[in-house]
Scaffold this motif. Structure first.
Motif, short mmCIF file in Angstrom:
data_model
loop_
_atom_site.label_atom_id
_atom_site.label_comp_id
_atom_site.label_asym_id
_atom_site.label_seq_id
_atom_site.Cartn_x
_atom_site.Cartn_y
_atom_site.Cartn_z
N LEU A 239 6.03 -4.32 13.15
CA LEU A 239 6.17 -3.88 11.27
C LEU A 239 4.52 -4.55 11.16
N ALA A 240 4.14 -5.48 12.09
CA ALA A 240 3.29 -6.10 11.67
C ALA A 240 2.19 -4.91 12.68
N ARG A 241 2.16 -4.69 13.68
CA ARG A 241 0.91 -3.89 14.50
C ARG A 241 1.38 -2.65 13.45
N LEU A 242 2.10 -1.91 12.75
CA LEU A 242 2.08 -0.53 11.99
C LEU A 242 1.27 -0.99 10.48
N VAL A 243 1.32 -2.13 10.15
CA VAL A 243 0.63 -2.30 9.28
C VAL A 243 -0.58 -2.55 9.83
N GLU A 244 -1.72 -3.19 9.38
CA GLU A 244 -2.40 -3.73 10.41
C GLU A 244 -3.34 -2.29 10.33
N ASN A 245 -2.61 -1.45 11.16
CA ASN A 245 -3.40 -0.28 11.69
C ASN A 245 -3.20 0.82 10.56
N GLY A 246 -2.66 1.00 9.79
CA GLY A 246 -3.32 1.04 8.33
C GLY A 246 -1.91 2.65 7.98
N ILE A 247 -0.76 2.36 8.97
CA ILE A 247 0.20 3.42 9.31
C ILE A 247 1.31 3.00 7.82
N LEU A 248 1.87 1.57 7.91
CA LEU A 248 2.03 1.42 6.76
C LEU A 248 2.10 0.14 5.95
N VAL A 249 2.19 -0.45 4.70
CA VAL A 249 1.66 -1.44 4.27
C VAL A 249 2.93 -1.78 3.44
N ARG A 250 2.60 -3.13 3.52
CA ARG A 250 3.20 -4.21 2.94
C ARG A 250 3.53 -4.85 2.13
N GLU A 251 4.04 -4.71 0.83
CA GLU A 251 4.43 -5.13 -1.07
C GLU A 251 5.50 -5.57 -1.57
N PRO A 252 5.24 -6.35 -2.48
CA PRO A 252 5.83 -7.34 -2.30
C PRO A 252 6.52 -6.39 -3.46
N MET A 253 8.74 -6.60 -3.85
CA MET A 253 9.27 -5.70 -4.29
C MET A 253 8.83 -5.77 -6.15
N GLN A 254 9.34 -4.60 -6.86
CA GLN A 254 9.19 -4.89 -8.29
C GLN A 254 10.04 -5.71 -8.74
N CYS A 255 11.07 -5.09 -8.65
CA CYS A 255 11.99 -6.20 -8.59
C CYS A 255 12.69 -7.79 -8.41
N ASP A 256 11.96 -8.35 -7.06
CA ASP A 256 12.32 -9.85 -6.89
C ASP A 256 11.01 -9.23 -5.82
N ARG A 257 9.92 -10.25 -6.47
CA ARG A 257 8.92 -10.84 -5.92
C ARG A 257 8.53 -11.28 -4.34
N ARG A 258 9.99 -11.84 -4.44
CA ARG A 258 10.26 -12.45 -3.31
C ARG A 258 10.01 -11.93 -1.59
N LYS A 259 10.67 -10.78 -2.18
CA LYS A 259 11.22 -9.91 -1.43
C LYS A 259 10.66 -8.44 -1.05
N VAL A 260 9.97 -8.23 0.82
CA VAL A 260 9.12 -6.78 0.94
C VAL A 260 9.40 -6.22 1.17
N GLU A 261 8.65 -4.62 0.59
CA GLU A 261 9.06 -3.88 1.28
C GLU A 261 8.14 -2.85 2.05
N TYR A 262 7.91 -2.12 3.23
CA TYR A 262 7.50 -1.22 3.81
C TYR A 262 7.26 0.11 3.30
N ARG A 263 6.28 0.21 3.21
CA ARG A 263 5.72 1.80 3.02
C ARG A 263 4.89 2.98 3.91
N LEU A 264 4.87 4.34 3.82
CA LEU A 264 4.10 4.62 4.83
C LEU A 264 2.78 4.65 3.69
N THR A 265 1.97 4.82 4.28
CA THR A 265 0.57 4.83 3.66
C THR A 265 0.93 6.55 3.70
N GLU A 266 -0.55 7.20 3.22
CA GLU A 266 -1.01 8.40 3.72
C GLU A 266 -1.10 8.68 5.20
N LYS A 267 -1.90 7.85 5.91
CA LYS A 267 -1.94 8.00 6.95
C LYS A 267 -0.85 8.15 8.01
#
Length: 160
Positions: free
Chosen positions: A58-86
């Motif tokens: 996951l860290a590698r995919l985030v580092e390469n801009g394939i995924l982005v790691r974002e805090p969840m809107q409902c609970d900022r302590r949790k994160v979710e991984y979302r696909l970037t345009e790339k």
């Protein structure tokens, strides 16, 4: 200037794209993300991957801009991984690999079929299309350089 195919292949984007994706687990994580998986625990339980390997990929995919790691809107302590345009841009390649595997019997046939959301019809096989939408075979392709044309494949030998 005449081009050297070996030198041109050295500049090909495929090796760096494969390096960016990594290996099998990265492709399976991407498959999960394309299917709507967003959370570390979901990836871990769905894929059966060790936590340390998942965290690394996951860290590698985030580092390469394939995924982005974002805090969840409902609970900022949790994160979710979302696909970037790339990352979304990898969908045709992933679908093509799956279709290739289904066609050539790599593994067990899937019970799920990828279909058009609008009408529920299965999608067509991924193919090589010309600028005007025509389906092309390998024999229809050439490598273009500004000063020469190199056929993608050799012409079949004439029967004797």
């Amino acid at each position: 200037m005449k081009h050297n195919l070996a030198q041109d292949l050295e500049q090909c984007a495929l090796p760096s794209a494969l390096e960016m994706m990594g290996e099998r687990w990265s492709f399976l994580i991407l498959r999960g993300a394309l299917s709507g998986i967003r959370h570390f625990e979901e990836f871990q339980s769905t894929l059966g991957i060790a936590r340390n390997i998942l965290a690394n990929r996951l860290a590698r995919l985030v580092e390469n801009g394939i995924l982005v790691r974002e805090p969840m809107q409902c609970d900022r302590r949790k994160v979710e991984y979302r696909l970037t345009e790339k990352g979304q841009g990898l969908a045709p390649a992933m679908i093509a690999l799956r279709q290739w595997g289904e066609r050539w019997g790599c593994g067990t046939p899937a019970c799920q079929v990828l279909a058009d959301k609008r009408d529920g019809q299965p999608i067509r096989p991924i193919g090589i299309l010309a600028h005007d939408g025509r389906t092309l075979d390998l024999s229809d392709l050439v490598w273009l350089c500004t000063d020469e044309v190199t056929p993608m494949t050799e012409e079949p030998a004439a029967a004797a």
